[in-house]
Design a protein around this motif. Sequence first.
Motif, PDB file in Angstrom:
ATOM      1  N   ALA A   6       0.828  -1.278  -0.005  1.00  0.00           N
ATOM      2  CA  ALA A   6       0.125   0.121  -0.009  1.00  0.00           C
ATOM      3  C   ALA A   6       0.831   1.268   0.193  1.00  0.00           C
ATOM      4  CB  ALA A   6      -0.895  -0.098   1.410  1.00  0.00           C
ATOM      5  N   ALA A   7       0.832   1.929  -1.070  1.00  0.00           N
ATOM      6  CA  ALA A   7       1.663   3.119  -1.209  1.00  0.00           C
ATOM      7  C   ALA A   7       0.802   4.487  -0.699  1.00  0.00           C
ATOM      8  CB  ALA A   7       2.121   3.245  -2.671  1.00  0.00           C
ATOM      9  N   ASP A  38       3.883  -5.370  -5.890  1.00  0.00           N
ATOM     10  CA  ASP A  38       2.816  -4.736  -6.384  1.00  0.00           C
ATOM     11  C   ASP A  38       2.067  -3.362  -5.809  1.00  0.00           C
ATOM     12  OD1 ASP A  38       0.164  -4.449  -7.562  1.00  0.00           O
ATOM     13  OD2 ASP A  38      -1.039  -6.105  -6.352  1.00  0.00           O
ATOM     14  N   PHE A  39       2.322  -2.370  -6.211  1.00  0.00           N
ATOM     15  CA  PHE A  39       2.175  -1.132  -5.582  1.00  0.00           C
ATOM     16  C   PHE A  39       0.679  -0.600  -6.013  1.00  0.00           C
ATOM     17  CE2 PHE A  39       6.844  -0.867  -5.716  1.00  0.00           C
ATOM     18  CZ  PHE A  39       7.167  -0.633  -4.541  1.00  0.00           C
ATOM     19  N   GLU A  40      -0.007  -0.400  -4.942  1.00  0.00           N
ATOM     20  CA  GLU A  40      -1.359   0.348  -4.839  1.00  0.00           C
ATOM     21  C   GLU A  40      -1.332   1.536  -4.059  1.00  0.00           C
ATOM     22  OE1 GLU A  40      -6.130  -0.950  -4.924  1.00  0.00           O
ATOM     23  OE2 GLU A  40      -4.734  -2.036  -3.764  1.00  0.00           O
ATOM     24  N   CYS A  64      -4.177  -1.005   3.571  1.00  0.00           N
ATOM     25  CA  CYS A  64      -3.039  -1.214   4.471  1.00  0.00           C
ATOM     26  C   CYS A  64      -3.034  -2.339   5.374  1.00  0.00           C
ATOM     27  CB  CYS A  64      -2.949   0.254   5.361  1.00  0.00           C
ATOM     28  SG  CYS A  64      -2.608   1.646   4.624  1.00  0.00           S
ATOM     29  N   GLN A  65      -4.291  -2.682   5.888  1.00  0.00           N
ATOM     30  CA  GLN A  65      -4.487  -3.622   6.643  1.00  0.00           C
ATOM     31  C   GLN A  65      -4.091  -4.939   6.303  1.00  0.00           C
ATOM     32  OE1 GLN A  65      -8.409  -3.863   8.415  1.00  0.00           O
ATOM     33  NE2 GLN A  65      -7.727  -4.431  10.361  1.00  0.00           N
ATOM     34  N   ASP A  66      -4.692  -5.219   4.854  1.00  0.00           N
ATOM     35  CA  ASP A  66      -4.429  -6.473   3.991  1.00  0.00           C
ATOM     36  C   ASP A  66      -3.162  -6.331   3.211  1.00  0.00           C
ATOM     37  OD1 ASP A  66      -6.864  -6.895   4.998  1.00  0.00           O
ATOM     38  OD2 ASP A  66      -8.061  -6.365   2.922  1.00  0.00           O
ATOM     39  N   SER A  67      -2.348  -5.501   3.411  1.00  0.00           N
ATOM     40  CA  SER A  67      -0.980  -5.470   2.430  1.00  0.00           C
ATOM     41  C   SER A  67      -0.027  -6.185   3.092  1.00  0.00           C
ATOM     42  CB  SER A  67      -0.698  -3.978   2.299  1.00  0.00           C
ATOM     43  OG  SER A  67      -0.162  -3.261   3.397  1.00  0.00           O
ATOM     44  N   HIS A  68       1.031  -6.373   2.396  1.00  0.00           N
ATOM     45  CA  HIS A  68       2.087  -6.981   3.288  1.00  0.00           C
ATOM     46  C   HIS A  68       3.035  -6.198   3.925  1.00  0.00           C
ATOM     47  CE1 HIS A  68       1.477 -10.382   0.175  1.00  0.00           C
ATOM     48  NE2 HIS A  68       1.670 -11.078   1.267  1.00  0.00           N
ATOM     49  N   ALA A  69       2.936  -4.916   3.247  1.00  0.00           N
ATOM     50  CA  ALA A  69       3.613  -3.417   4.000  1.00  0.00           C
ATOM     51  C   ALA A  69       3.334  -2.487   3.500  1.00  0.00           C
ATOM     52  CB  ALA A  69       5.201  -3.774   3.795  1.00  0.00           C
ATOM     53  N   ILE A  70       3.350  -1.048   4.202  1.00  0.00           N
ATOM     54  CA  ILE A  70       2.839   0.114   3.869  1.00  0.00           C
ATOM     55  C   ILE A  70       4.218   0.868   3.506  1.00  0.00           C
ATOM     56  CG2 ILE A  70       1.683   1.978   4.590  1.00  0.00           C
ATOM     57  CD1 ILE A  70       0.389   0.056   6.486  1.00  0.00           C
TER      58      ILE A  70
END
Length: 371
Positions: A6-7, A38-40, A64-70
Amino acid sequence: MKFHIAALPGDGVGQEIMTEGIKVLRAAEEIVTGFELDFEKFEVGANLYRKTGVALPDEAFKACQDSHAIYLGAIGLPEVREKTGPEVGGQVMFKLRFDLDLFAGVRPFKLYEGVESPLRNVEKIDFVVLRENIEGLFASYGGGTLVSDEVATDTVVITRKGTEKISDYAFQLALKRNGRVLDGKKVVTCVDKSNVFRSMAFFNKVFNQVADRYEGQVKRDHALIDAMTLWMVQQPQNYDVIVTENQFGDIISDLAASLVGGMGMAPSGDVGYNHGMFQPAHGSAPTIAGKGIANPFAMIISGAMMLDWLGDKHQNKSAKKAAILIEMAVSQTLKERVKTFDIGGTASTTEFADHVVAQMKKLANQVNTVS
């Protein structure tokens, strides 16, 4: 493995440095291979609040909660504030830290060849300030009291669980490092005000109970916060990992940044057991936004920290190699005196990042030999 990131570019210079940070991470992904990013992107922060009245939309928080990192750029603008006074950037930062249990604020400080320190006769600085991230004085965020416009209070909160978590993280981090510059000894220094405040005496007590578990592996040390502001400047080589309460960590980490070139040289990670957020420790610097002169160093090294953390969490050696490659390339870039204006150079934001990418390509063979 594909990592979903999550970017959050955010405000001010956040947009510019995020572009360069992703550029470097993409280059690492291509050179090292063995992982995908994979950036979103999501709009969050003060500018969004100004338009919509919301700084962190539910959709962005869920991502952000579901991502691997922020991966975060910079949040906040001084003039965009809540009715009660604080900047609205806290609505993003503290919700992510508190709700995702990002209890460890990891702020490494290293003096690179090619960057001048204001300290005389200091050639090497390399230590980490570890800031407890969700308790201390910051636990009062959104709370506190204001009575009849005459009395305002905020409360420091220290818990056994929170102090155990950050203290254990500090010793685990020390085990991974090469020790302090002075003599190579692995040392964790607890910084508090235990001579005055009951909460700080408790923090110190719990720290020492955790330190007992690492006896013979990592040395423990102690400093009062007021003395630490003196000793850190006089003898930064004495420190390896410094662990402290939230507000104290916020203050001394900025002091530490001044020793290695300024806030543009201050990367950070906010991490917990399940989630991680990586961002430069500097602010949004709106006065230089859009001029192409912001220093992307902290954004780039925060990206390397993200890869290293992902590599550890998911047992992905390629991600860890990519982190090493980025750090090596940044080091070589600074050694060749390619620097932005804040650290005495003339390179633009983009030129600095482009030089880092070029160095990564040159150093690719070296990092691929790392086991």
